[in-house]
Write a protein that holds these residues in place. Structure first.
Motif, mmCIF file in Angstrom:
data_model
loop_
_atom_site.group_PDB
_atom_site.id
_atom_site.type_symbol
_atom_site.label_atom_id
_atom_site.label_comp_id
_atom_site.label_asym_id
_atom_site.label_seq_id
_atom_site.Cartn_x
_atom_site.Cartn_y
_atom_site.Cartn_z
ATOM 1 N N MET A 61 -41.583 60.152 46.048
ATOM 2 C CA MET A 61 -42.769 60.797 46.605
ATOM 3 C C MET A 61 -43.423 59.899 47.647
ATOM 4 O O MET A 61 -43.367 58.674 47.550
ATOM 5 C CB MET A 61 -43.765 61.126 45.489
ATOM 6 N N HIS B 98 -47.458 62.640 38.899
ATOM 7 C CA HIS B 98 -46.051 62.884 38.570
ATOM 8 C C HIS B 98 -45.784 64.369 38.362
ATOM 9 O O HIS B 98 -44.829 64.925 38.915
ATOM 10 C CB HIS B 98 -45.662 62.094 37.323
ATOM 11 N N ARG B 99 -46.626 65.038 37.579
ATOM 12 C CA ARG B 99 -46.398 66.459 37.321
ATOM 13 C C ARG B 99 -46.567 67.288 38.587
ATOM 14 O O ARG B 99 -45.741 68.161 38.876
ATOM 15 C CB ARG B 99 -47.357 66.959 36.242
ATOM 16 N N TRP C 280 -52.602 74.255 34.963
ATOM 17 C CA TRP C 280 -51.309 74.260 35.655
ATOM 18 C C TRP C 280 -50.795 75.674 35.884
ATOM 19 O O TRP C 280 -49.908 75.886 36.710
ATOM 20 C CB TRP C 280 -50.293 73.430 34.878
ATOM 21 N N THR D 130 -41.281 67.456 49.952
ATOM 22 C CA THR D 130 -41.604 66.095 49.533
ATOM 23 C C THR D 130 -43.114 65.942 49.515
ATOM 24 O O THR D 130 -43.768 66.127 50.547
ATOM 25 C CB THR D 130 -41.005 65.058 50.499
ATOM 26 N N GLN E 193 -41.661 69.117 44.483
ATOM 27 C CA GLN E 193 -40.246 68.850 44.721
ATOM 28 C C GLN E 193 -39.374 70.026 44.280
ATOM 29 O O GLN E 193 -38.337 70.298 44.898
ATOM 30 C CB GLN E 193 -39.823 67.571 43.999
ATOM 31 N N ALA E 194 -39.792 70.719 43.224
ATOM 32 C CA ALA E 194 -39.017 71.874 42.760
ATOM 33 C C ALA E 194 -38.978 72.989 43.794
ATOM 34 O O ALA E 194 -38.076 73.827 43.779
ATOM 35 C CB ALA E 194 -39.610 72.400 41.450
ATOM 36 N N GLY F 293 -46.299 66.250 41.680
ATOM 37 C CA GLY F 293 -45.211 65.923 42.594
ATOM 38 C C GLY F 293 -43.917 66.615 42.225
ATOM 39 O O GLY F 293 -43.175 67.087 43.107
ATOM 40 N N ARG F 294 -43.623 66.709 40.946
ATOM 41 C CA ARG F 294 -42.411 67.401 40.500
ATOM 42 C C ARG F 294 -42.496 68.902 40.795
ATOM 43 O O ARG F 294 -41.482 69.531 41.134
ATOM 44 C CB ARG F 294 -42.197 67.165 39.003
ATOM 45 N N GLU F 295 -43.693 69.470 40.677
ATOM 46 C CA GLU F 295 -43.869 70.885 41.024
ATOM 47 C C GLU F 295 -43.569 71.101 42.509
ATOM 48 O O GLU F 295 -42.931 72.087 42.894
ATOM 49 C CB GLU F 295 -45.304 71.327 40.719
ATOM 50 N N TRP G 284 -40.275 57.779 42.142
ATOM 51 C CA TRP G 284 -40.179 59.226 41.944
ATOM 52 C C TRP G 284 -39.774 59.966 43.214
ATOM 53 O O TRP G 284 -39.652 61.196 43.200
ATOM 54 C CB TRP G 284 -41.523 59.770 41.452
#
Length: 319
Positions: A158, A123-124, A51, A135, A130-131, A126-128, A156
Motif C-alpha cells: 500500500m 489494513h482492512r 464496513w 492501490t 486492493q480487492a 486497504g485490502r478492500e 502490505w
C-alpha cells in the motif's frame, strides 16, 4: 400520508386555540414519538457494522476518484461531542470535498492501543481497495508519523503520503543523520531526496522525502514511491456508542448522495438561476443547494434526478 380536509383543519386549530396546554402536550408527545422512532432506527443491526457502508460505497466511488490505478484516501481522527468517543474516519477527496466512506468508533475509556487500532483499520480498508484492483494511497497527518506503520504499509503493498514531525530523525544514503527541523528550518526551494527514517529499536524504513515551505512552517512529507502503482462530526447529540455509530452511518451516506446528486445535475443549464458561478462549487454544495434552495419550478426535475440516483444505488447494491 392522507391530507386533512378543511373541517379537520378548522377543528384542530380551534382545539389548539381553546386549550393551549393541550396543544403544548400534543406537540411534546409528537416530538417524543418521533425521537423514539429515531433511536430505534439508529439501533438497527444494519447500522452497527460500519464496513457494510464501505462495501457498498467503495465500488461506486472508487472509479470516480482513482488516478492511474491509485486511490487516494484521507484518514484522520475526530472527537465525538459527548467527550467519550473518538472516530477514525477515511474519506475520498473529490473536487475539494472529503467524502467519508469508512469509519471506526472507539470509546475513550478504556481506549485500546491507538497504533493497533490504526493499523487494523488501514489494513482492512486497504485490502478492500486492493480487492477492487486499485492501490490505496493513504494521506496521513503527523499523528501517523511512525516508521513501524510505514513499514507495515510497504509490506502490505500500500502507498502512503505522511506529514512528518520536525523532530523526525533521518538518515541519508551517505549515512548522515539529523533532525528535519534542525537541518531544514526553512525550505526556500522545494526538494526531494531518498532517506531512511530512524525508528524505535534501530529499525528504520526507506522512503522518499518531499520538502517545501508552507505558509507558517516547512512541510516534510514521506512517501512510498509506487512507480506507477479534517468532517462536521462534533454537533451530534448522541450519548451511546450504538446511537453514534448509526448516526455516522447515515451522515456519511447522506454526504455521498449529495455529492452524486451534484454530479448528476452538474451540467444543468438552470444552475445560474440558483447560484453565481456554479462551475466553482463543489459537487457536495451543488447537491445540497439543489435539495435546499432549488427554484420551485425546478424541484420536479431535482426530485426526478434524486429518484433515479437512489434507484441506481439500490440496483448496484442488489448486484
Amino acid at each position: 400520508m392522507s391530507t386533512l380536509n378543511p373541517l379537520h383543519q378548522i377543528i384542530t386549530a380551534w382545539v389548539h386555540n381553546a386549550f393551549p396546554s393541550l396543544r403544548k402536550t400534543f406537540r411534546a408527545n409528537l416530538a417524543q414519538s418521533r425521537l423514539n422512532r429515531l433511536w430505534r432506527f439508529l439501533h438497527h443491526p444494519a447500522l452497527q457494522n460500519p464496513w457494510t457502508l464501505t462495501a457498498h460505497l467503495l465500488p461506486l466511488l472508487a472509479p470516480r476518484v482513482a488516478q492511474k490505478g491509485l486511490l487516494p484516501l484521507l484518514v484522520d481522527w475526530t472527537h465525538g461531542e459527548d467527550g467519550e468517543h473518538k472516530v477514525l474516519v477515511a474519506a475520498l477527496p473529490l473536487r475539494g470535498r472529503a467524502l467519508p466512506l469508512a469509519f471506526a468508533l472507539h470509546p475513550l475509556s478504556p481506549f485500546p492501543s491507538q497504533n493497533r487500532v490504526e493499523e487494523a483499520f488501514l489494513h482492512r480498508l486497504g485490502r478492500e481497495v486492493q480487492a477492487l484492483g486499485y492501490t490505496p494511497l493513504f494521506l496521513l497527518d503527523r499523528g501517523f508519523d511512525r516508521a513501524s506503520l510505514m513499514r507495515r504499509l510497504q509490506e502490505w503493498g500500500m502507498g502512503f503520503l505522511i506529514r512528518l514531525r520536525r523532530n523526525r530523525g533521518v538518515e541519508t544514503e551517505t549515512g548522515e543523520r539529523f533532525l528535519l527541523g534542525e537541518r531544514y528550518p526553512e525550505v526556500p526551494e522545494p526538494q526531494g531526496l531518498r532517506a531512511r527514517l530512524v525508528g524505535s529499536r534501530g529499525r528504520g524504513v526507506e522512503v522518499g522525502l518531499w520538502l517545501f515551505q508552507g505558509r507558517r512552517e516547512p512541510w516534510y512529507l514521506a512517501f512510498r514511491d509506487l512507480k506507477g502503482g479534517g468532517l462536521g462530526l462534533d454537533r451530534h447529540r448522541m450519548r451511546t456508542g450504538v446511537s453514534l455509530g448509526g448516526w455516522l452511518w447515515l451522515v456519511f451516506l447522506a454526504m455521498v448522495v449529495w455529492v452524486l446528486l451534484g454530479a448528476v445535475l452538474g451540467g444543468a443549464e438552470w444552475w445560474p438561476q440558483v447560484v453565481a458561478y456554479p462551475e466553482r462549487q463543489s459537487l457536495f454544495r451543488l447537491g445540497w443547494m439543489a435539495l435546499a434552495q432549488g427554484p420551485p419550478r425546478l424541484r420536479d426535475e431535482v426530485a426526478r434526478a434524486l429518484r433515479e440516483l437512489l434507484q441506481g444505488l439500490l440496483q448496484r447494491g442488489g448486484n
